[in-house]
Scaffold this active site. Structure first.
Site, PDB file in Angstrom:
ATOM      1  N   ASP A  60       8.901  21.064  -6.530  1.00 50.32           N
ATOM      2  CA  ASP A  60       9.699  19.837  -6.950  1.00 50.32           C
ATOM      3  C   ASP A  60      10.333  20.268  -8.288  1.00 50.32           C
ATOM      4  O   ASP A  60      11.008  19.401  -8.733  1.00 50.32           O
ATOM      5  CB  ASP A  60       8.478  18.829  -7.412  1.00 50.32           C
ATOM      6  CG  ASP A  60       7.303  19.487  -8.376  1.00 50.32           C
ATOM      7  OD1 ASP A  60       7.391  20.425  -8.926  1.00 50.32           O
ATOM      8  OD2 ASP A  60       6.282  18.550  -8.739  1.00 50.32           O
ATOM      9  N   SER A  61      10.547  21.537  -8.679  1.00 49.25           N
ATOM     10  CA  SER A  61      11.461  22.024  -9.766  1.00 49.25           C
ATOM     11  C   SER A  61      12.763  21.576  -9.101  1.00 49.25           C
ATOM     12  O   SER A  61      13.604  21.283  -9.945  1.00 49.25           O
ATOM     13  CB  SER A  61      11.491  23.474  -9.823  1.00 49.25           C
ATOM     14  OG  SER A  61      11.293  23.962  -8.873  1.00 49.25           O
ATOM     15  N   ASP A  99       6.511  21.242  -1.522  1.00 51.50           N
ATOM     16  CA  ASP A  99       5.741  20.868  -2.716  1.00 51.50           C
ATOM     17  C   ASP A  99       5.562  19.346  -2.727  1.00 51.50           C
ATOM     18  O   ASP A  99       6.364  18.567  -2.700  1.00 51.50           O
ATOM     19  CB  ASP A  99       6.611  21.052  -3.926  1.00 51.50           C
ATOM     20  CG  ASP A  99       5.602  21.335  -4.988  1.00 51.50           C
ATOM     21  OD1 ASP A  99       4.572  21.503  -5.191  1.00 51.50           O
ATOM     22  OD2 ASP A  99       6.366  21.889  -6.128  1.00 51.50           O
ATOM     23  N   LYS A 129       1.992  22.403  -1.011  1.00 51.36           N
ATOM     24  CA  LYS A 129       1.647  22.726  -2.367  1.00 51.36           C
ATOM     25  C   LYS A 129       1.050  21.562  -3.059  1.00 51.36           C
ATOM     26  O   LYS A 129       1.847  20.373  -2.863  1.00 51.36           O
ATOM     27  CB  LYS A 129       2.345  23.698  -3.195  1.00 51.36           C
ATOM     28  CG  LYS A 129       1.887  24.084  -4.367  1.00 51.36           C
ATOM     29  CD  LYS A 129       2.586  25.221  -4.934  1.00 51.36           C
ATOM     30  CE  LYS A 129       4.005  24.515  -5.743  1.00 51.36           C
ATOM     31  NZ  LYS A 129       3.451  23.756  -7.028  1.00 51.36           N
ATOM     32  N   GLU A 131      -0.703  20.496  -6.690  1.00 53.55           N
ATOM     33  CA  GLU A 131      -1.180  20.785  -8.400  1.00 53.55           C
ATOM     34  C   GLU A 131      -2.485  20.553  -8.930  1.00 53.55           C
ATOM     35  O   GLU A 131      -2.817  19.369  -8.501  1.00 53.55           O
ATOM     36  CB  GLU A 131       0.048  20.557  -9.347  1.00 53.55           C
ATOM     37  CG  GLU A 131       1.478  20.979  -9.212  1.00 53.55           C
ATOM     38  CD  GLU A 131       2.364  20.604 -10.379  1.00 53.55           C
ATOM     39  OE1 GLU A 131       1.958  20.234 -11.268  1.00 53.55           O
ATOM     40  OE2 GLU A 131       3.528  21.014 -10.163  1.00 53.55           O
ATOM     41  N   GLU A 198       0.536  29.603 -12.967  1.00 56.16           N
ATOM     42  CA  GLU A 198       1.849  29.385 -13.719  1.00 56.16           C
ATOM     43  C   GLU A 198       1.449  29.419 -15.345  1.00 56.16           C
ATOM     44  O   GLU A 198       0.438  28.736 -15.674  1.00 56.16           O
ATOM     45  CB  GLU A 198       2.654  28.118 -13.432  1.00 56.16           C
ATOM     46  CG  GLU A 198       3.891  27.747 -14.161  1.00 56.16           C
ATOM     47  CD  GLU A 198       4.622  26.635 -13.945  1.00 56.16           C
ATOM     48  OE1 GLU A 198       4.707  26.120 -12.774  1.00 56.16           O
ATOM     49  OE2 GLU A 198       5.659  26.511 -14.562  1.00 56.16           O
TER      50      GLU A 198
HETATM   51  O1  KIV Z   1       8.211  23.354  -8.343  1.00 59.64           O
HETATM   52  C1  KIV Z   1       8.207  24.744  -8.252  1.00 59.64           C
HETATM   53  O2  KIV Z   1       9.114  25.427  -8.573  1.00 59.64           O
HETATM   54  C2  KIV Z   1       6.909  25.202  -8.545  1.00 59.64           C
HETATM   55  C3  KIV Z   1       6.882  26.899  -8.939  1.00 59.64           C
HETATM   56  C4  KIV Z   1       7.254  27.094 -10.184  1.00 59.64           C
HETATM   57  C5  KIV Z   1       5.805  27.421  -8.575  1.00 59.64           C
HETATM   58  O3  KIV Z   1       5.821  24.665  -8.395  1.00 59.64           O
END
Ligand code: KIV
Length: 311
Positions: A60-61, A99, A129, A131, A198
């Site tokens: 989600d970055s 994510d 993924k 969090e 992280e």
């Molecule tokens: O969203 C992302 O890029 C992440 C990584 C930094 C693990 O969660």
């Protein structure tokens, strides 16, 4: 060129096997570091594919790196699915992890399963993924129970950075490290196949990682985890401005892109581009006939213009 060099030069590139959960577990057992990188579209995924990484995360970055949001919080499930589906089209070998965005899984197990299934069905992800520990442990267990592999994410969890006091390292006190350890164990017990750490002090991450059986992936968590992840746009220098301490830049693509687009602009303005090598030719007789036709047309048009209003 020696006979060996000739054979090597003409041999097709060795086909790599698709990365599965067993491949990852084998590599961990052998102590072979795992490589994960983020990707958000077809070209970035193709680069990850060619570079031979083990896992690709549609993080989600991408909310910030490709969609321009100020944080990861606003990105929607629809937006993430579009990015993930594009990345899927660029991949054949690495495991693809999608994510789950903020607000798409926290509410209930049913909602978490429904959205995780969308990442698998609509975008072709192999895993998802999510969090945090806490209530996310139940969500992880529910998604795993529905047959979808889950990667957990602890330490600095950007979706809830405000509650953590901002974007800063986590687990720096014994009390915080104990909490982190508990979350990690709970996520492992919930069935997660891997865990991202992280922004966690290297020794804390190492101490927790060695007590876990599952794969650990670090970003700003030192070198003792089973693997590392970096954000594609950070490692290539596509993003500019402030970078987290844990980012290492392997290229400065932003500067190269600006310079290249700048050169293109100069050449267009100076009529240096396009040159003959970028243009298509036409047979002279075809061109001559076309011009003859236009000359006659213009005669007709001119006479057309000569009409006078009735009356
Ligand atoms: O969203 C992302 O890029 C992440 C990584 C930094 C693990 O969660």
């Amino acid at each position: 060129m020696s006979a060996r060099q000739r054979i090597t030069a003409s041999a097709p590139p060795a086909k790599r096997a698709t990365v599965t959960l067993s491949t990852l577990a084998e590599k961990k057992a052998l102590g072979e570091p795992l490589v994960m990188v983020t990707a958000y579209d077809y070209p970035s995924a193709s680069v990850a594919e060619e570079a031979g990484v083990d896992l690709v995360l549609v993080g989600d970055s991408g909310a910030m790196t490709v969609l321009g949001y100020p944080s990861t919080v606003p990105v929607t499930t629809e937006e993430m699915l579009m990015l993930a589906a594009a990345a899927r089209r660029g991949l054949t070998t690495p495991m693809l992890v999608g994510d789950l965005p903020f607000g798409s899984y926290e509410g209930s197990d049913v909602e978490a399963i429904k959205n995780a299934q969308r990442f698998v069905k609509e975008a072709g992800c192999d895993a998802v993924k999510l969090e945090r520990g806490g209530s996310s442990v139940d969500r992880a267990r529910a998604i795993v129970g529905a047959g979808i592999p889950v990667m957990g994410h602890v330490g600095l969890t950007p979706q809830t950075a405000t509650a953590l006091g901002g974007y800063k390292a986590q687990g720096k006190t014994a009390r915080a490290a104990i909490h982190l350890h508990e979350d990690a164990l709970a996520l492992q017990r919930a069935g997660c196949f891997a865990l991202v750490f992280e922004a966690v002090p290297a020794e804390i991450a190492a101490t927790i990682a060695e007590r876990l059986d599952i794969i650990t992936i670090g970003i700003g968590a030192g070198g003792a985890t089973s693997g590392q992840v970096l954000v594609f746009h950070d490692l290539l220098g596509i993003t500019t401005g402030h970078m987290a301490k844990f980012v290492k830049r392997y290229a400065d693509i932003h500067e190269e892109m600006v310079a290249a687009v700048g050169r293109y602009g100069e050449e267009v303005r100076g009529r240096g581009f396009p040159g003959p090598e970028h243009s298509y030719a036409v047979e002279p007789e075809e061109l001559a006939e076309f011009r003859r036709y236009l000359d006659q047309e213009s005669l007709v048009s001119k006479s057309d213009w000569a009409w006078e209003p009735l009356g």
